[in-house]
Design an enzyme around this catalytic site. Structure first.
Site, PDB file in Angstrom:
ATOM      1  N   HIS A 142      66.420  72.575  -2.271  1.00 18.00           N
ATOM      2  CA  HIS A 142      67.440  71.760  -2.924  1.00 18.00           C
ATOM      3  C   HIS A 142      68.427  72.637  -3.680  1.00 18.00           C
ATOM      4  CE1 HIS A 142      65.834  67.596  -2.392  1.00 18.00           C
ATOM      5  NE2 HIS A 142      64.705  68.263  -2.185  1.00 18.00           N
TER       6      HIS A 142
ATOM      7  N   CYS B 171      66.817  68.898   2.546  1.00 17.12           N
ATOM      8  CA  CYS B 171      65.440  68.391   2.567  1.00 17.12           C
ATOM      9  C   CYS B 171      65.293  67.324   3.654  1.00 17.12           C
ATOM     10  CB  CYS B 171      65.034  67.887   1.177  1.00 17.12           C
ATOM     11  SG  CYS B 171      63.245  67.758   0.959  1.00 17.12           S
TER      12      CYS B 171
ATOM     13  N   GLU C 153      71.332  71.867  -4.583  1.00 16.55           N
ATOM     14  CA  GLU C 153      72.076  71.073  -5.577  1.00 16.55           C
ATOM     15  C   GLU C 153      71.370  71.053  -6.928  1.00 16.55           C
ATOM     16  OE1 GLU C 153      69.347  67.866  -3.861  1.00 16.55           O
ATOM     17  OE2 GLU C 153      70.045  69.891  -3.416  1.00 16.55           O
TER      18      GLU C 153
END
Length: 227
Positions: free
Chosen positions: A200, A101, A202
């Site tokens: 994202h 990001c 993660e």
């Protein structure tokens, strides 16, 4: 398997703990250690085998010589300075770098690229969601390293951004885009592993393609360390 690698994971003093915990979990799942760095830590001489720049606050327009924009309210100039320093250090050392990001946007700025301050300033053909859930479709470019890592051309991902890459920096190519042709991933064409992801991964540890991205990142770090 080779020697254990240590990944430096960056963030702000506040608001980055969740990204840090998720990133540490995914990195650890592939056998990598990790260390969290923020502007309050002594980050200048920290040894690391790869650098992960997480998401978070907007990049301060003054960091890259742009004009202020009404949608940019939460910035962290100290974090910008830290991460730009660490990117330069990582590139000089020849270790892998991955930006998520705002991390992708900062990577692009490091290589001389530009940003869109607010993508909703444009007429969008496809609704731009703001959600941690995988409700956005991105298309991966054939012939890119990211496409080789994932092994397919379309993914469903999340979206938590309102800024985006405009002009790619020097030796940076677009590796993925969305239905509005907004850049969703970038990579360096000459360095061994410099990758930016706009979504994202993660926050989607349950996703096979998130795990593939983190696995490739750790593998690159281990390969360079053991070479």
């Amino acid at each position: 398997m080779g020697r254990r690698v240590t990944i430096a994971v960056t963030g702000g003093r506040r608001g980055s703990r969740l990204a840090w915990y998720f990133s540490r979990f995914l990195l650890g799942g592939h056998g990598a250690g990790s260390r969290f760095l923020h502007p309050g830590t002594d980050y200048r001489d920290v040894p690391f085998d790869a650098l992960l720049i997480t998401g978070g606050s907007d990049i301060d327009p003054e960091t890259y010589g742009a004009q202020a924009h009404p949608t940019i309210e939460h910035t962290d100039p100290a974090r910008d300075a830290m991460e730009l320093y660490l990117i330069e250090t990582a590139i000089r050392r020849g270790v892998p770098v991955m930006g998520i990001c705002r991390g992708m946007q900062l990577l692009n700025l490091h290589f001389g690229g530009t940003l869109h301050p607010h993508i909703h300033d444009f007429d969008l053909d496809v609704a731009h969601p703001h959600t941690p859930l995988p409700l956005k479709t991105v298309t991966l470019e054939h012939g890119t390293n990211l496409h080789d890592i994932i092994g397919q051309s379309a993914l469903r991902v999340n979206a938590l951004h309102h800024q985006a890459v405009n002009r790619p920096g020097e030796s940076i190519r677009v590796a993925a885009h969305d239905g509005n042709n907004i850049v969703q991933a970038i990579e360096h064409t000459a360095l061994p592993f410099v990758l930016g992801i706009q979504w994202h991964p993660e926050f989607m540890p349950y996703s096979w393609h998130s795990r593939k991205i983190f696995a490739a990142f750790v593998h690159a770090a281990r390969s360079i360390k053991n070479s």
